[in-house]
Design an enzyme around this catalytic site. Structure first.
Site, mmCIF file in Angstrom:
data_model
loop_
_atom_site.group_PDB
_atom_site.id
_atom_site.type_symbol
_atom_site.label_atom_id
_atom_site.label_comp_id
_atom_site.label_asym_id
_atom_site.label_seq_id
_atom_site.Cartn_x
_atom_site.Cartn_y
_atom_site.Cartn_z
ATOM 1 N N ASP A 12 -5.342 -38.228 -10.691
ATOM 2 C CA ASP A 12 -5.204 -36.884 -10.123
ATOM 3 C C ASP A 12 -4.851 -35.868 -11.205
ATOM 4 O O ASP A 12 -4.236 -36.197 -12.222
ATOM 5 C CB ASP A 12 -4.113 -36.910 -9.057
ATOM 6 C CG ASP A 12 -4.221 -35.755 -8.080
ATOM 7 O OD1 ASP A 12 -5.259 -35.061 -8.099
ATOM 8 O OD2 ASP A 12 -3.270 -35.550 -7.308
ATOM 9 N N ASN A 14 -7.095 -33.400 -12.658
ATOM 10 C CA ASN A 14 -8.137 -32.882 -13.550
ATOM 11 C C ASN A 14 -8.341 -31.374 -13.388
ATOM 12 O O ASN A 14 -8.403 -30.623 -14.369
ATOM 13 C CB ASN A 14 -9.461 -33.604 -13.289
ATOM 14 C CG ASN A 14 -9.428 -35.053 -13.725
ATOM 15 O OD1 ASN A 14 -8.844 -35.388 -14.745
ATOM 16 N ND2 ASN A 14 -10.059 -35.917 -12.943
ATOM 17 N N TRP A 17 -5.326 -29.329 -14.514
ATOM 18 C CA TRP A 17 -5.259 -29.365 -15.976
ATOM 19 C C TRP A 17 -6.184 -28.304 -16.567
ATOM 20 O O TRP A 17 -5.811 -27.574 -17.487
ATOM 21 C CB TRP A 17 -5.648 -30.759 -16.453
ATOM 22 C CG TRP A 17 -5.571 -30.994 -17.926
ATOM 23 C CD1 TRP A 17 -4.495 -31.441 -18.634
ATOM 24 C CD2 TRP A 17 -6.625 -30.821 -18.885
ATOM 25 N NE1 TRP A 17 -4.804 -31.551 -19.969
ATOM 26 C CE2 TRP A 17 -6.113 -31.170 -20.151
ATOM 27 C CE3 TRP A 17 -7.947 -30.391 -18.798
ATOM 28 C CZ2 TRP A 17 -6.870 -31.122 -21.317
ATOM 29 C CZ3 TRP A 17 -8.715 -30.343 -19.953
ATOM 30 C CH2 TRP A 17 -8.173 -30.703 -21.191
ATOM 31 N N HIS A 29 -12.530 -32.603 -15.346
ATOM 32 C CA HIS A 29 -13.144 -33.886 -14.993
ATOM 33 C C HIS A 29 -13.838 -34.519 -16.195
ATOM 34 O O HIS A 29 -13.833 -35.747 -16.348
ATOM 35 C CB HIS A 29 -14.136 -33.689 -13.854
ATOM 36 C CG HIS A 29 -13.498 -33.303 -12.550
ATOM 37 N ND1 HIS A 29 -12.594 -34.116 -11.896
ATOM 38 C CD2 HIS A 29 -13.615 -32.178 -11.790
ATOM 39 C CE1 HIS A 29 -12.194 -33.517 -10.785
ATOM 40 N NE2 HIS A 29 -12.795 -32.343 -10.698
ATOM 41 N N SER A 57 -13.079 -40.066 -3.148
ATOM 42 C CA SER A 57 -12.688 -40.480 -1.802
ATOM 43 C C SER A 57 -13.637 -39.905 -0.757
ATOM 44 O O SER A 57 -14.420 -38.987 -1.031
ATOM 45 C CB SER A 57 -11.260 -40.006 -1.498
ATOM 46 O OG SER A 57 -11.243 -38.608 -1.269
ATOM 47 N N THR A 58 -13.556 -40.430 0.451
ATOM 48 C CA THR A 58 -14.364 -39.899 1.545
ATOM 49 C C THR A 58 -13.988 -38.451 1.849
ATOM 50 O O THR A 58 -14.806 -37.679 2.341
ATOM 51 C CB THR A 58 -14.184 -40.757 2.813
ATOM 52 O OG1 THR A 58 -12.776 -40.921 3.074
ATOM 53 C CG2 THR A 58 -14.811 -42.133 2.637
ATOM 54 N N ARG A 63 -14.916 -30.774 -1.000
ATOM 55 C CA ARG A 63 -14.827 -29.888 -2.160
ATOM 56 C C ARG A 63 -16.112 -29.071 -2.286
ATOM 57 O O ARG A 63 -17.137 -29.423 -1.701
ATOM 58 C CB ARG A 63 -14.588 -30.705 -3.430
ATOM 59 C CG ARG A 63 -13.240 -31.418 -3.446
ATOM 60 C CD ARG A 63 -12.970 -32.093 -4.768
ATOM 61 N NE ARG A 63 -11.658 -32.707 -4.789
ATOM 62 C CZ ARG A 63 -11.098 -33.240 -5.870
ATOM 63 N NH1 ARG A 63 -11.748 -33.217 -7.027
ATOM 64 N NH2 ARG A 63 -9.895 -33.779 -5.809
ATOM 65 N N LEU A 123 -11.499 -58.572 -17.701
ATOM 66 C CA LEU A 123 -10.951 -57.617 -16.736
ATOM 67 C C LEU A 123 -11.938 -57.340 -15.598
ATOM 68 O O LEU A 123 -13.132 -57.151 -15.827
ATOM 69 C CB LEU A 123 -10.626 -56.305 -17.451
ATOM 70 C CG LEU A 123 -10.152 -55.144 -16.564
ATOM 71 C CD1 LEU A 123 -8.715 -55.369 -16.106
ATOM 72 C CD2 LEU A 123 -10.281 -53.809 -17.305
ATOM 73 N N ARG A 182 2.074 -39.457 -2.912
ATOM 74 C CA ARG A 182 1.447 -40.009 -1.715
ATOM 75 C C ARG A 182 0.293 -40.896 -2.158
ATOM 76 O O ARG A 182 -0.165 -40.812 -3.292
ATOM 77 C CB ARG A 182 0.953 -38.897 -0.787
ATOM 78 C CG ARG A 182 0.069 -37.856 -1.456
ATOM 79 C CD ARG A 182 -0.367 -36.779 -0.464
ATOM 80 N NE ARG A 182 -1.166 -35.757 -1.110
ATOM 81 C CZ ARG A 182 -0.684 -34.634 -1.628
ATOM 82 N NH1 ARG A 182 0.616 -34.396 -1.575
ATOM 83 N NH2 ARG A 182 -1.477 -33.744 -2.199
ATOM 84 N N ILE A 183 -0.203 -41.726 -1.223
ATOM 85 C CA ILE A 183 -1.245 -42.689 -1.596
ATOM 86 C C ILE A 183 -2.629 -42.264 -1.122
ATOM 87 O O ILE A 183 -3.627 -42.898 -1.480
ATOM 88 C CB ILE A 183 -0.918 -44.103 -1.102
ATOM 89 C CG1 ILE A 183 -0.747 -44.137 0.419
ATOM 90 C CG2 ILE A 183 0.337 -44.624 -1.776
ATOM 91 C CD1 ILE A 183 -0.506 -45.536 0.963
ATOM 92 N N SER A 184 -2.732 -41.207 -0.328
ATOM 93 C CA SER A 184 -4.002 -40.545 -0.025
ATOM 94 C C SER A 184 -5.111 -41.491 0.433
ATOM 95 O O SER A 184 -6.223 -41.468 -0.097
ATOM 96 C CB SER A 184 -4.469 -39.743 -1.264
ATOM 97 O OG SER A 184 -3.550 -38.723 -1.568
#
Length: 243
Positions: A12, A14, A17, A29, A57-58, A63, A123, A182-184
């Site tokens: 979170d 971008n 900033w 971004h 995210s959905t 935006r 990874l 928050r976890i949104s």
């Protein structure tokens, strides 16, 4: 390595900033995309097993359309530029969420990178794209019921087995940048026992050193998972919360 094996990050800050620097949001971004590469490299150095990044995210569809379009252009560039690096570094690449609604070229790039990295043993890098935690749980339940129409009771393992990807196991640590706490709607099922860490650093400024420091700090925490560490007979569990 510590008990921290799977880290999830909400990337979170971008846009904020960029705004602080009187630049368009997309500039943030662009800088944030380079941060992704640095953090993936750091995760490999620390021998993490999994890293899951909340890319889109959905809810992000709300935006401005120009920003959404540019975000997916950046995603395409990321896949083209970093695909070879992912393969060279033995990383297994995966995407969770309904990414098939995206541009066909992006879908093709995702499928190709997933297929080519499928047998890599390093990874596990997971990007959450067009992802929502509530939708994932609902979809999991519906998939199970379609497979088992006569079942009247669903167990936890039934939901777990039908989530978007088996590679997304329980999260040990969730990091969110840019100050919000928050976890949104992110990985709601998998975050049940995760440690949470919120940093004020905005994503473009989030460094590999801070990432490593957070993991080292959180790895010192006692994770009880609802139980006790070395329980003593007659001990009152409530004392854990009062100490």
């Amino acid at each position: 390595m510590s008990s921290i094996n799977h880290v999830a990050i909400i990337m979170d800050g971008n846009g904020r900033w960029a705004k602080l620097r009187h630049r368009p949001r997309i500039w943030g971004h662009v800088r944030g995309a380079s941060t992704v590469s640095n953090i993936v490299e750091a995760a490999c150095e620390m021998n993490l097993k999994s890293l899951t990044l909340y890319a889109f995210s959905t809810e992000n569809w709300s935006r401005p359309s120009v920003e959404v379009t540019n975000l997916f252009k950046l995603l395409k560039k990321f896949l083209i530029t970093n695909g070879p690096k992912i393969l060279q570094n033995n990383i297994q690449f995966n995407v969770i969420g309904n990414f098939r609604v995206l541009d066909t070229e992006i879908v093709k790039l995702i499928d190709e990178l997933k297929d080519r990295s499928e047998n890599n043993s390093g990874l596990k890098l997971n990007l959450a794209i067009n992802y929502g935690g509530r939708s994932e749980i609902v979809d999991s339940v519906n998939i199970f019921l379609q497979k088992n129409p006569t079942i009247k009771e669903i167990r936890e393992e039934d939901i777990s087995k039908n989530l978007y990807s088996e590679s997304i196991q329980d999260i040990d640590l969730l990091i969110r940048t840019a100050g919000d706490r928050r976890i949104s709607n992110f990985l709601l099922w998998q975050l049940s026992y995760a440690e949470l860490f919120f940093t004020n650093t905005k994503w473009p400024d989030f460094s590999a050193d801070e990432f490593k420091a957070i993991i080292n700090d959180v790895s010192q925490r006692e994770r009880r998972f609802g139980g006790l560490i070395n329980p003593v007979e007659g001990h009152n569990p409530k004392q854990n919360y009062l100490s």
